[in-house]
Write a protein that holds these residues in place. Structure first.
Motif, PDB file in Angstrom:
ATOM      1  N   MET A 287      28.079  76.414 -30.710  1.00 23.16           N
ATOM      2  CA  MET A 287      26.656  76.283 -30.403  1.00 23.16           C
ATOM      3  C   MET A 287      26.331  74.889 -29.907  1.00 23.16           C
ATOM      4  O   MET A 287      25.547  74.714 -28.972  1.00 23.16           O
ATOM      5  N   SER A 288      26.956  73.908 -30.550  1.00 22.37           N
ATOM      6  CA  SER A 288      26.733  72.524 -30.110  1.00 22.37           C
ATOM      7  C   SER A 288      27.243  72.330 -28.683  1.00 22.37           C
ATOM      8  O   SER A 288      26.585  71.689 -27.846  1.00 22.37           O
ATOM      9  N   PHE A 289      28.424  72.909 -28.395  1.00 28.63           N
ATOM     10  CA  PHE A 289      29.003  72.798 -27.058  1.00 28.63           C
ATOM     11  C   PHE A 289      28.122  73.488 -26.017  1.00 28.63           C
ATOM     12  O   PHE A 289      27.851  72.944 -24.942  1.00 28.63           O
ATOM     13  N   LEU A 290      27.666  74.721 -26.371  1.00 22.77           N
ATOM     14  CA  LEU A 290      26.821  75.468 -25.431  1.00 22.77           C
ATOM     15  C   LEU A 290      25.491  74.761 -25.204  1.00 22.77           C
ATOM     16  O   LEU A 290      24.961  74.734 -24.086  1.00 22.77           O
ATOM     17  N   THR A 291      24.935  74.184 -26.289  1.00 27.77           N
ATOM     18  CA  THR A 291      23.685  73.435 -26.152  1.00 27.77           C
ATOM     19  C   THR A 291      23.872  72.236 -25.240  1.00 27.77           C
ATOM     20  O   THR A 291      23.048  71.963 -24.347  1.00 27.77           O
ATOM     21  N   ALA A 292      24.985  71.503 -25.458  1.00 27.85           N
ATOM     22  CA  ALA A 292      25.278  70.334 -24.620  1.00 27.85           C
ATOM     23  C   ALA A 292      25.513  70.759 -23.168  1.00 27.85           C
ATOM     24  O   ALA A 292      25.044  70.103 -22.232  1.00 27.85           O
ATOM     25  N   LEU A 293      26.233  71.903 -22.990  1.00 27.57           N
ATOM     26  CA  LEU A 293      26.503  72.397 -21.643  1.00 27.57           C
ATOM     27  C   LEU A 293      25.220  72.816 -20.942  1.00 27.57           C
ATOM     28  O   LEU A 293      25.012  72.517 -19.748  1.00 27.57           O
ATOM     29  N   PHE A 294      24.332  73.498 -21.662  1.00 30.11           N
ATOM     30  CA  PHE A 294      23.044  73.912 -21.104  1.00 30.11           C
ATOM     31  C   PHE A 294      22.220  72.693 -20.703  1.00 30.11           C
ATOM     32  O   PHE A 294      21.626  72.657 -19.619  1.00 30.11           O
ATOM     33  N   TRP A 295      22.187  71.692 -21.580  1.00 31.61           N
ATOM     34  CA  TRP A 295      21.433  70.466 -21.273  1.00 31.61           C
ATOM     35  C   TRP A 295      22.004  69.774 -20.048  1.00 31.61           C
ATOM     36  O   TRP A 295      21.271  69.329 -19.168  1.00 31.61           O
ATOM     37  N   TYR A 296      23.356  69.740 -19.951  1.00 30.82           N
ATOM     38  CA  TYR A 296      24.007  69.090 -18.818  1.00 30.82           C
ATOM     39  C   TYR A 296      23.714  69.841 -17.519  1.00 30.82           C
ATOM     40  O   TYR A 296      23.397  69.235 -16.491  1.00 30.82           O
TER      41      TYR A 296
END
Length: 338
Positions: free
Chosen positions: A31-40
């Motif tokens: 979830m942290s990775f997906l959140t960071a990816l979405f933000w990026y």
């Protein structure tokens, strides 16, 4: 037995809890990775959108800067800006513009670059933007072959002295250069007139008339067609095969254009360089393009010469285009609104 059952349940529970802890950690990391990816991705999208917008604005500014026919502006607003003050000339010009607005329903105008191609540009731009097809005589012959016909069939080797506006070029390569100009006119005219959509045709015109090297070829082609028509008329007058339009009599009556060679050397060669078309040549332009050119001459306001047609004798099926001029040198394009 109960102890064994309890031990098995306890072991299973602990095993599931341990497994859940691992899965939970993995889910949290995912979830942290997906959140960071979405933000990026969102930041990247925003950056690319801003970059595309800036690039589009830059291209639009460059296009407008290079346009030789500017977008439409309010007629009276233009008049007020250009003719400030209370001099007699300024007052007369403002009155003339007000008359165009009130009586002729002209609400806007498109400014045309002020150089010595001004009138040819204004005429050709309207022919293209309105989708007007080739004149009837052009449909019957290949205009690309006109330089060849003039040079070889009619023996006019003096066309090697032809000058290309600001590029005062003469010599044996004039023939090849003229042929390229004729090709450019034929291709662009055919392509634009075949475009039925008004917006698309306007976009094509804006692109074409923002490229000097391309548009100058069109003007030189028009100049050469004028020369070709003058040679044809001159030969007809000499052979007395058939009557010619009276505008050719006016043209040959001038000391400076008594024959095709003097017409080229004293008039055509300087158009685009140091002079514009004069009144007789404007008659010729309308005649060979088979369009009725209506010109509002603002410096002739309140006279019979305020509104003039070129040529004054025209066929009913010819298309009409309109120009306005303040000095018979530079021309703009009036736009009608009912």
């Amino acid at each position: 037995g109960r102890h064994e059952v309890w031990s098995w349940k306890t072991a299973s529970k602990e095993s599931l809890c341990h497994m859940w802890q691992k899965v939970k950690v993995q889910l949290m990391l995912s979830m942290s990775f997906l959140t960071a990816l979405f933000w990026y991705c969102r930041r990247l999208y925003s950056f690319l959108a801003q970059l595309l917008k800036r690039w589009s604005n830059y291209l639009q500014r460059q296009l407008i800067r290079n346009l030789s026919v500017l977008p439409e502006v309010d007629l009276l607003g233009y008049s007020a800006r250009e003719w400030r003050g209370e001099t007699k000339q300024a007052k007369q010009m403002r009155e003339a513009y007000e008359e165009l607005f009130r009586s002729c329903h002209i609400k806007y105008l498109r400014q045309v670059r002020r150089d010595n191609y001004s009138v040819v540009r204004a005429v050709l731009f309207q022919i293209f933007s309105q989708g007007i097809p080739f004149p009837s005589w052009m449909k019957e012959r290949d205009i690309v072959k006109l330089p060849e016909k003039l040079l070889y069939s009619q023996g006019c080797n003096w066309i090697q002295q032809y000058s290309f506006g600001p590029e005062r070029y003469t010599g044996p390569n004039a023939f090849g250069k003229l042929r390229k100009c004729m090709e450019a006119l034929k291709i662009n005219w055919a392509e634009i007139s075949a475009t039925r959509d008004y917006e698309e045709r306007g976009s094509m015109c804006n692109t074409l008339f923002s490229d000097e090297s391309k548009e100058y070829k069109l003007y030189e082609a028009i100049k050469f067609i004028m020369l070709y028509e003058v040679v044809e008329a001159y030969e007809q007058i000499k052979s007395r095969d058939e009557p010619v339009h009276n505008l050719f009599s006016l043209l040959f009556a001038r000391d400076s254009s008594s024959d095709p060679l003097s017409f080229m050397m004293n008039h055509l060669n300087s158009i685009g360089d140091s002079i514009c078309l004069d009144q007789v040549e404007l008659f010729l332009l309308g005649y060979l393009l088979e369009v009725k050119i209506r010109v509002y001459r603002l410096h002739r306001f309140n006279t019979e010469e305020f509104q003039v047609n070129y040529p004054d004798e025209y066929r009913r099926e010819w298309n009409e285009i309109c120009l306005l001029t303040e000095d018979d040198r530079y021309y703009h394009i009036p736009l009608f609104r009912t």
